[in-house]
Scaffold this active site. Sequence first.
Site, PDB file in Angstrom:
ATOM      1  N   LYS A  80      49.156 -66.879  74.535  1.00  7.20           N
ATOM      2  CA  LYS A  80      50.428 -66.810  73.810  1.00  7.20           C
ATOM      3  C   LYS A  80      51.271 -65.727  74.457  1.00  7.20           C
ATOM      4  CE  LYS A  80      52.130 -68.762  70.049  1.00  7.20           C
ATOM      5  NZ  LYS A  80      51.949 -70.123  69.561  1.00  7.20           N
ATOM      6  N   GLY A 180      56.451 -78.902  50.991  1.00  5.63           N
ATOM      7  CA  GLY A 180      57.258 -78.714  52.206  1.00  5.63           C
ATOM      8  C   GLY A 180      57.505 -80.035  52.908  1.00  5.63           C
ATOM      9  N   VAL A 181      58.749 -80.541  52.800  1.00  3.61           N
ATOM     10  CA  VAL A 181      59.046 -81.826  53.448  1.00  3.61           C
ATOM     11  C   VAL A 181      60.081 -81.617  54.559  1.00  3.61           C
ATOM     12  CG1 VAL A 181      58.287 -83.389  51.643  1.00  3.61           C
ATOM     13  CG2 VAL A 181      60.573 -82.402  51.483  1.00  3.61           C
ATOM     14  N   GLY A 182      59.713 -80.775  55.523  1.00  2.98           N
ATOM     15  CA  GLY A 182      60.534 -80.568  56.719  1.00  2.98           C
ATOM     16  C   GLY A 182      60.165 -81.609  57.757  1.00  2.98           C
ATOM     17  N   HIS A 183      60.133 -81.201  59.015  1.00  6.64           N
ATOM     18  CA  HIS A 183      59.887 -82.158  60.097  1.00  6.64           C
ATOM     19  C   HIS A 183      58.572 -82.923  59.915  1.00  6.64           C
ATOM     20  CE1 HIS A 183      62.873 -79.561  62.091  1.00  6.64           C
ATOM     21  NE2 HIS A 183      63.219 -80.696  62.656  1.00  6.64           N
ATOM     22  N   VAL A 184      57.498 -82.186  59.672  1.00 12.44           N
ATOM     23  CA  VAL A 184      56.187 -82.848  59.597  1.00 12.44           C
ATOM     24  C   VAL A 184      55.972 -83.469  58.210  1.00 12.44           C
ATOM     25  CG1 VAL A 184      53.700 -82.585  59.857  1.00 12.44           C
ATOM     26  CG2 VAL A 184      55.230 -81.203  61.266  1.00 12.44           C
TER      27      VAL A 184
HETATM   28  P1  NAD Z   1      59.938 -77.187  58.943  1.00 12.03           P
HETATM   29  O1  NAD Z   1      60.550 -75.852  58.941  1.00 12.03           O
HETATM   30  O2  NAD Z   1      60.691 -78.356  59.489  1.00 12.03           O
HETATM   31  O3  NAD Z   1      59.502 -77.593  57.452  1.00 12.03           O
HETATM   32  C1  NAD Z   1      58.964 -76.708  56.514  1.00 12.03           C
HETATM   33  C2  NAD Z   1      59.543 -77.077  55.159  1.00 12.03           C
HETATM   34  O4  NAD Z   1      58.890 -76.299  54.148  1.00 12.03           O
HETATM   35  C3  NAD Z   1      61.050 -76.792  55.028  1.00 12.03           C
HETATM   36  O5  NAD Z   1      61.710 -77.950  54.539  1.00 12.03           O
HETATM   37  C4  NAD Z   1      61.114 -75.619  54.037  1.00 12.03           C
HETATM   38  O6  NAD Z   1      62.293 -75.657  53.247  1.00 12.03           O
HETATM   39  C5  NAD Z   1      59.858 -75.860  53.227  1.00 12.03           C
HETATM   40  N1  NAD Z   1      59.321 -74.707  52.516  1.00 12.03           N
HETATM   41  C6  NAD Z   1      59.255 -73.415  52.921  1.00 12.03           C
HETATM   42  N2  NAD Z   1      58.646 -72.652  51.990  1.00 12.03           N
HETATM   43  C7  NAD Z   1      58.309 -73.476  50.977  1.00 12.03           C
HETATM   44  C8  NAD Z   1      57.634 -73.304  49.733  1.00 12.03           C
HETATM   45  N3  NAD Z   1      57.182 -72.111  49.324  1.00 12.03           N
HETATM   46  N4  NAD Z   1      57.460 -74.375  48.928  1.00 12.03           N
HETATM   47  C9  NAD Z   1      57.898 -75.602  49.319  1.00 12.03           C
HETATM   48  N5  NAD Z   1      58.547 -75.822  50.479  1.00 12.03           N
HETATM   49  C10 NAD Z   1      58.743 -74.781  51.305  1.00 12.03           C
HETATM   50  O7  NAD Z   1      58.526 -77.015  59.694  1.00 12.03           O
HETATM   51  P2  NAD Z   1      57.609 -78.181  60.299  1.00 12.03           P
HETATM   52  O8  NAD Z   1      57.880 -78.309  61.750  1.00 12.03           O
HETATM   53  O9  NAD Z   1      57.652 -79.387  59.416  1.00 12.03           O
HETATM   54  O10 NAD Z   1      56.168 -77.486  60.164  1.00 12.03           O
HETATM   55  C11 NAD Z   1      55.538 -77.366  58.894  1.00 12.03           C
HETATM   56  C12 NAD Z   1      54.298 -76.502  59.031  1.00 12.03           C
HETATM   57  O11 NAD Z   1      53.400 -77.088  59.972  1.00 12.03           O
HETATM   58  C13 NAD Z   1      54.570 -75.080  59.551  1.00 12.03           C
HETATM   59  O12 NAD Z   1      53.650 -74.217  58.927  1.00 12.03           O
HETATM   60  C14 NAD Z   1      54.260 -75.186  61.027  1.00 12.03           C
HETATM   61  O13 NAD Z   1      53.839 -73.943  61.564  1.00 12.03           O
HETATM   62  C15 NAD Z   1      53.106 -76.166  61.020  1.00 12.03           C
HETATM   63  N6  NAD Z   1      52.968 -76.904  62.282  1.00 12.03           N
HETATM   64  C16 NAD Z   1      53.994 -77.669  62.738  1.00 12.03           C
HETATM   65  C17 NAD Z   1      53.855 -78.370  63.935  1.00 12.03           C
HETATM   66  C18 NAD Z   1      54.980 -79.243  64.450  1.00 12.03           C
HETATM   67  O14 NAD Z   1      54.738 -80.043  65.357  1.00 12.03           O
HETATM   68  N7  NAD Z   1      56.172 -79.149  63.913  1.00 12.03           N
HETATM   69  C19 NAD Z   1      52.649 -78.294  64.659  1.00 12.03           C
HETATM   70  C20 NAD Z   1      51.595 -77.524  64.155  1.00 12.03           C
HETATM   71  C21 NAD Z   1      51.775 -76.824  62.955  1.00 12.03           C
END
Ligand code: NAD
Length: 346
Positions: A80, A180-184
């Site tokens: 990292k 948490g309904v972001g990208h993943v």
């Molecule tokens: P993102 O930022 O797109 O989505 C996260 C979502 O969680 C957001 O919509 C945010 O508003 C919501 N959130 C934050 N705090 C919250 C809470 N206390 N209660 C409810 N919702 C809450 O992130 P992502 O890319 O979807 O990733 C989600 C998780 O997965 C992160 O922890 C990230 O480190 C992990 N991750 C992601 C990837 C990837 O490919 N994107 C890969 C490995 C791990």
Amino acid sequence: MNIFTHADFDHHEQVVFGSDEASGLKAIIAIHNTRLGPALGGLRIYPYASEEDALSDVLRLSRGMTYKSALANLSLGGGKAVIIADPRRDKTPELLRALGRLVDSLGGRYITAEDSGTSEADMRVIAEETAWVSGIRQATEESGDPSPFTAHGVFIALRCAVRHRLGRDDLSGLRVAIQGVGHVGAELARRLKEAGAELVLADVNPENVDALARELDARVFSPDEILEAEVDVLAPCALGGALNEAVCERLKAKVIAGAANNQLATPESGEILHRRGILYTPDYVANAGGVIEIAFQRQKDYRRADVLAHIEGIEATLDEIFLRSQREERSPAWIADRLAEERFRD
Ligand code: NAD
């Protein structure tokens, strides 16, 4: 500042401090272990409060990458890089190029990629100075955003955990809560809906959750309620540390499988879940789809189908972890760590 006696030092092979007066670069690269291959891990740019904080972060994150890549069946080690800077204010092409030269000086022992504070465009700038960069989209096939690949892996992991704990392959009618309904999380929700699951969603951002709930005919819970919802499966897909000891004592789901990194606030959280008969899917195994995709981007003949096939290997890894967990009466989180260590140490 001590290194060899630092609380987060875990026999890292190499820790490199780099600086560049002209661009203001202050960076640390940590290579944890390269027994399985060159150390891959993203570049984080963050305005750390102290050099001590930056060192802790890079030591912990690089170690985590060794475990993740080992269980994702990748010929890669863990590393990292961090730059102590505010990405919105201090990120200049000169800074990124200076980091590129630092990466290049390691001769391929460390390969960098995106992390928080960096983007694909930044990787292109770094690539002007070094070939040891991944996470750059190739012209031949659509890629770039790893989230759909991560969601694919989490879906497979969740289905596998349901088979082990609830004895069913069919997800129809399965009640799943997604925090948490972001990208993943949003992509996972769509996949689960297609498979017939009943969804409960929560997000601190109401815009994210309301539109998705309408699209998928899902219920919405508040961020406080979601962790203790009356459901079969809980999928933590927000930030790390959601599963603290108090939550683990109270939650009602029988299976936990989600995308967030470092879901267990403490090792004890994992032990509580195990004692309560709640099957916890080790986070770094479930969410490895993204790193698998990044690893494949370094191959000349990148093919999406190959990436998806490799991600499907998560199921066999979890079968092994869950069966050993039962046999050895240890939590899946503990077993996952031992299995990774067997792979990169022995
Ligand atoms: P993102 O930022 O797109 O989505 C996260 C979502 O969680 C957001 O919509 C945010 O508003 C919501 N959130 C934050 N705090 C919250 C809470 N206390 N209660 C409810 N919702 C809450 O992130 P992502 O890319 O979807 O990733 C989600 C998780 O997965 C992160 O922890 C990230 O480190 C992990 N991750 C992601 C990837 C990837 O490919 N994107 C890969 C490995 C791990």
